[in-house]
Design a protein around this motif. Structure first.
Motif, PDB file in Angstrom:
ATOM      1  N   ALA A  78       0.829  -1.209   0.000  1.00  0.00           N
ATOM      2  CA  ALA A  78       0.000   0.000   0.000  1.00  0.00           C
ATOM      3  C   ALA A  78       0.862   1.258   0.000  1.00  0.00           C
ATOM      4  CB  ALA A  78      -0.934   0.003   1.206  1.00  0.00           C
ATOM      5  N   PHE A  79       2.010   1.193   0.695  1.00  0.00           N
ATOM      6  CA  PHE A  79       2.947   2.315   0.724  1.00  0.00           C
ATOM      7  C   PHE A  79       3.444   2.608  -0.688  1.00  0.00           C
ATOM      8  CE2 PHE A  79       7.247   3.913   0.726  1.00  0.00           C
ATOM      9  CZ  PHE A  79       7.296   4.849   1.737  1.00  0.00           C
ATOM     10  N   LEU A  80       3.857   1.561  -1.406  1.00  0.00           N
ATOM     11  CA  LEU A  80       4.367   1.746  -2.764  1.00  0.00           C
ATOM     12  C   LEU A  80       3.277   2.295  -3.689  1.00  0.00           C
ATOM     13  CD1 LEU A  80       6.495  -1.497  -3.251  1.00  0.00           C
ATOM     14  CD2 LEU A  80       7.314   0.806  -2.725  1.00  0.00           C
ATOM     15  N   LYS A  81       2.069   1.774  -3.528  1.00  0.00           N
ATOM     16  CA  LYS A  81       0.973   2.232  -4.378  1.00  0.00           C
ATOM     17  C   LYS A  81       0.691   3.702  -4.158  1.00  0.00           C
ATOM     18  CE  LYS A  81      -3.781   1.063  -5.662  1.00  0.00           C
ATOM     19  NZ  LYS A  81      -4.946   0.167  -5.407  1.00  0.00           N
ATOM     20  N   ASP A  82       0.689   4.139  -2.920  1.00  0.00           N
ATOM     21  CA  ASP A  82       0.451   5.550  -2.614  1.00  0.00           C
ATOM     22  C   ASP A  82       1.580   6.417  -3.161  1.00  0.00           C
ATOM     23  OD1 ASP A  82      -1.875   4.862  -1.331  1.00  0.00           O
ATOM     24  OD2 ASP A  82      -1.049   5.024   0.693  1.00  0.00           O
ATOM     25  N   LEU A  83       2.813   5.931  -3.012  1.00  0.00           N
ATOM     26  CA  LEU A  83       3.961   6.699  -3.480  1.00  0.00           C
ATOM     27  C   LEU A  83       3.914   6.888  -4.990  1.00  0.00           C
ATOM     28  CD1 LEU A  83       6.733   8.009  -2.844  1.00  0.00           C
ATOM     29  CD2 LEU A  83       7.748   5.744  -3.202  1.00  0.00           C
ATOM     30  N   VAL A  84       3.660   5.822  -5.721  1.00  0.00           N
ATOM     31  CA  VAL A  84       3.606   5.910  -7.182  1.00  0.00           C
ATOM     32  C   VAL A  84       2.411   6.752  -7.618  1.00  0.00           C
ATOM     33  CG1 VAL A  84       3.261   4.561  -9.292  1.00  0.00           C
ATOM     34  CG2 VAL A  84       4.848   3.760  -7.534  1.00  0.00           C
ATOM     35  N   GLY A  85       1.297   6.639  -6.877  1.00  0.00           N
ATOM     36  CA  GLY A  85       0.160   7.488  -7.187  1.00  0.00           C
ATOM     37  C   GLY A  85       0.480   8.961  -7.019  1.00  0.00           C
ATOM     38  N   GLU A  86       1.282   9.269  -6.012  1.00  0.00           N
ATOM     39  CA  GLU A  86       1.682  10.655  -5.771  1.00  0.00           C
ATOM     40  C   GLU A  86       2.643  11.159  -6.839  1.00  0.00           C
ATOM     41  OE1 GLU A  86       1.007  14.022  -4.134  1.00  0.00           O
ATOM     42  OE2 GLU A  86       0.281  12.283  -2.990  1.00  0.00           O
ATOM     43  N   LEU A  87       3.385  10.252  -7.472  1.00  0.00           N
ATOM     44  CA  LEU A  87       4.321  10.663  -8.529  1.00  0.00           C
ATOM     45  C   LEU A  87       3.601  11.309  -9.701  1.00  0.00           C
ATOM     46  CD1 LEU A  87       6.871   7.714  -8.871  1.00  0.00           C
ATOM     47  CD2 LEU A  87       7.426  10.097  -8.375  1.00  0.00           C
ATOM     48  N   GLY A  88       2.428  10.766 -10.049  1.00  0.00           N
ATOM     49  CA  GLY A  88       1.703  11.279 -11.200  1.00  0.00           C
ATOM     50  C   GLY A  88       2.470  10.984 -12.481  1.00  0.00           C
ATOM     51  N   ASP A  89       2.407  11.902 -13.421  1.00  0.00           N
ATOM     52  CA  ASP A  89       3.135  11.742 -14.673  1.00  0.00           C
ATOM     53  C   ASP A  89       4.634  11.885 -14.422  1.00  0.00           C
ATOM     54  OD1 ASP A  89       0.770  11.426 -16.072  1.00  0.00           O
ATOM     55  OD2 ASP A  89       0.598  13.575 -16.535  1.00  0.00           O
ATOM     56  N   LEU A  90       5.416  10.943 -14.947  1.00  0.00           N
ATOM     57  CA  LEU A  90       6.860  10.997 -14.765  1.00  0.00           C
ATOM     58  C   LEU A  90       7.465  12.129 -15.579  1.00  0.00           C
ATOM     59  CD1 LEU A  90       7.772   7.192 -14.893  1.00  0.00           C
ATOM     60  CD2 LEU A  90       7.237   8.618 -12.901  1.00  0.00           C
ATOM     61  N   ARG A  91       8.571  12.641 -15.096  1.00  0.00           N
ATOM     62  CA  ARG A  91       9.271  13.719 -15.800  1.00  0.00           C
ATOM     63  C   ARG A  91       9.794  13.230 -17.154  1.00  0.00           C
ATOM     64  NH1 ARG A  91      11.274  17.997 -12.394  1.00  0.00           N
ATOM     65  NH2 ARG A  91      10.535  17.717 -10.248  1.00  0.00           N
ATOM     66  N   PRO A  92       9.951  14.129 -18.100  1.00  0.00           N
ATOM     67  CA  PRO A  92      10.519  13.733 -19.395  1.00  0.00           C
ATOM     68  C   PRO A  92      11.924  13.163 -19.231  1.00  0.00           C
ATOM     69  CG  PRO A  92       9.537  15.922 -19.525  1.00  0.00           C
ATOM     70  CD  PRO A  92       9.562  15.561 -18.068  1.00  0.00           C
ATOM     71  N   SER A  93      12.225  12.156 -20.016  1.00  0.00           N
ATOM     72  CA  SER A  93      13.571  11.578 -20.047  1.00  0.00           C
ATOM     73  C   SER A  93      13.747  10.874 -21.379  1.00  0.00           C
ATOM     74  CB  SER A  93      13.765  10.577 -18.896  1.00  0.00           C
ATOM     75  OG  SER A  93      13.144   9.342 -19.186  1.00  0.00           O
ATOM     76  N   VAL A  94      14.899  10.256 -21.591  1.00  0.00           N
ATOM     77  CA  VAL A  94      15.122   9.526 -22.832  1.00  0.00           C
ATOM     78  C   VAL A  94      14.203   8.320 -22.942  1.00  0.00           C
ATOM     79  CG1 VAL A  94      17.534  10.241 -23.030  1.00  0.00           C
ATOM     80  CG2 VAL A  94      16.969   8.135 -21.795  1.00  0.00           C
ATOM     81  N   CYS A  95      13.587   7.918 -21.826  1.00  0.00           N
ATOM     82  CA  CYS A  95      12.675   6.769 -21.835  1.00  0.00           C
ATOM     83  C   CYS A  95      11.248   7.162 -22.165  1.00  0.00           C
ATOM     84  CB  CYS A  95      12.716   6.065 -20.479  1.00  0.00           C
ATOM     85  SG  CYS A  95      14.288   5.257 -20.119  1.00  0.00           S
ATOM     86  N   GLU A  96      10.997   8.458 -22.314  1.00  0.00           N
ATOM     87  CA  GLU A  96       9.637   8.904 -22.569  1.00  0.00           C
ATOM     88  C   GLU A  96       9.226   8.548 -23.989  1.00  0.00           C
ATOM     89  OE1 GLU A  96       7.012  12.886 -21.698  1.00  0.00           O
ATOM     90  OE2 GLU A  96       9.027  13.134 -22.521  1.00  0.00           O
ATOM     91  N   ALA A  97       8.105   7.883 -24.110  1.00  0.00           N
ATOM     92  CA  ALA A  97       7.539   7.547 -25.418  1.00  0.00           C
ATOM     93  C   ALA A  97       6.042   7.368 -25.247  1.00  0.00           C
ATOM     94  CB  ALA A  97       8.159   6.274 -25.983  1.00  0.00           C
ATOM     95  N   GLN A  98       5.306   7.671 -26.296  1.00  0.00           N
ATOM     96  CA  GLN A  98       3.853   7.617 -26.237  1.00  0.00           C
ATOM     97  C   GLN A  98       3.375   6.209 -25.868  1.00  0.00           C
ATOM     98  OE1 GLN A  98       1.961  10.302 -26.592  1.00  0.00           O
ATOM     99  NE2 GLN A  98       0.090   9.154 -26.125  1.00  0.00           N
ATOM    100  N   GLY A  99       2.655   6.127 -24.740  1.00  0.00           N
ATOM    101  CA  GLY A  99       2.077   4.857 -24.337  1.00  0.00           C
ATOM    102  C   GLY A  99       3.046   3.863 -23.734  1.00  0.00           C
TER     103      GLY A  99
END
Length: 367
Positions: free
Chosen positions: A306-327
């Motif tokens: 539950a801790f991890l789920k809340d943390l990732v939920g709080e992250l929202g959209d990840l920042r742009p990086s070289v790994c960013e790609a549509q979908g």
């Protein structure tokens, strides 16, 4: 080489083994005969073939041996037993009450003795021991959170081997967790990924080409010491603004204690800490993606799901990086929890027994 090919592919004929390894058919036949005699592989019957004599399939014999994996910190331990094929046989865990330095080795040796009493001494391939790192590094007078100073040196492998009579493989818990995730968890279909281990501290495991990357001294992946704010709080490593000072369980407790002393309601303080931790993690995630260009980042550790789920939920959209790609999926939650480190630990002796040129016996993670 043959065992490695079977570990990777599961089941192969002698002719397929010859093609996979570059060995001659006669060499493969001779080695397979020795491995069958030693109980490490077995024939599983003939396969159907469109023409000619059907080939006989060979696979690793799971019951040919077993390995022990132990993850231990200053308060708790997880221990597992896995057979030669990687299947789990037993899993136990409990609190640790050891205080004196030498008693830590005795504690691990007693766990080993309990397993060998149940499953046999001769069939034990070795013991993988994983703890919070780094190893053979002295921070400014302060040990890593959750770490056991008596176990933060790879030199303990020799002493523990003398106590147990088996080969010992030392690894940090984050790298072992990444290996456990590759073999048993969310990374089974991924060969290049970064694993985030959240506990009393914060660690990282790097897997490249399906194999753990350890660095020159075996301390690669100290994700908790990514500097997210040079003007941030002091870290025990000597720098300021390290990720671990925002994201670790130790940092959370300190934050909440300070908020409670100031009269803040616990729920509100916890939400404020989660927002702060997620903000720091967001910066570090973009950095590690730009540095390594992994196929995936997996987040887990010794924290509740539950801790991890809340943390990732709080992250929202990840920042742009070289790994960013549509979908594209960039982040996954581990389902293994704290078990991942012990599972990875049990794989270390098995990989040493079934992998050619594996780097475990002579490298920094060796025994």
């Amino acid at each position: 080489m043959l065992l490695h090919a079977l570990r990777v592919r599961g089941s192969l004929s002698r002719a397929e083994l010859a093609r996979a390894t570059g060995l001659t058919p006669q060499a493969v036949a001779n080695i397979i005969s020795d491995l069958i005699a030693g109980g490490l592989v077995r024939e599983t019957g003939r396969r159907k073939a469109p023409r000619g004599q059907p080939p006989i399939a060979i696979e690793i014999a799971g019951d040919g041996g077993y390995a022990i994996g132990i993850r231990i910190d200053d308060k708790h331990y997880h221990a597992v037993v896995a057979d030669l094929s990687g299947s789990l046989i037993e899993m136990i865990d409990g609190p640790v009450t050891v205080t004196a330095g030498s008693d830590w080795l005795d504690f691990v040796a007693k766990l080993h003795a309990g397993f060998t009493a149940r499953f046999g001494v001769d069939r034990c391939l070795g013991l993988g021991l994983v703890t919070p790192g780094p190893f053979d590094v002295t921070w400014p007078g302060v040990p890593s959170p959750g770490a056991v100073p008596a176990l933060q040196s790879r030199a303990v492998a020799g002493a523990l081997s003398a106590l147990t009579g088996v080969d010992i493989f030392i690894e940090n818990d984050a790298t072992a967790s990444a290996l456990g995730e590759k073999l048993y968890g969310e990374a089974s279909d991924i060969d290049d990924f970064f694993y985030i281990f959240i506990s009393e501290g914060v660690g990282g495991g790097i897997v490249i080409g399906g194999e753990p990357y350890r660095g020159l001294r075996g301390n690669a992946g100290e994700f908790g010491h990514f500097i997210v704010d040079p003007a941030g709080p002091p870290c025990y490593c000597g720098n300021r603004g390290c990720l671990g000072e925002y994201l670790s369980l130790r940092a959370m407790r300190a934050f909440l204690a300070e908020a409670e002393a100031a009269g803040e309601e616990t729920g509100a303080a916890t939400k404020r800490w989660m927002e702060r931790a997620a903000g720091a993690l967001s910066i570090a995630l973009a950095s590690v993606e730009n540095l390594l260009d992994p196929e995936m980042v997996i987040i887990g550790g010794a924290v509740p799901p539950a801790f991890l789920k809340d943390l990732v939920g709080e992250l929202g959209d990840l920042r742009p990086s070289v790994c960013e790609a549509q979908g594209r999926e960039r982040l996954r939650l581990s389902a293994l929890g704290e078990r991942s480190a012990a599972l990875g630990a049990s794989a270390l002796p098995i990989l040493a027994a079934t992998t050619a040129a594996n780097g475990l016996e002579d490298g920094p993670a060796g025994h």
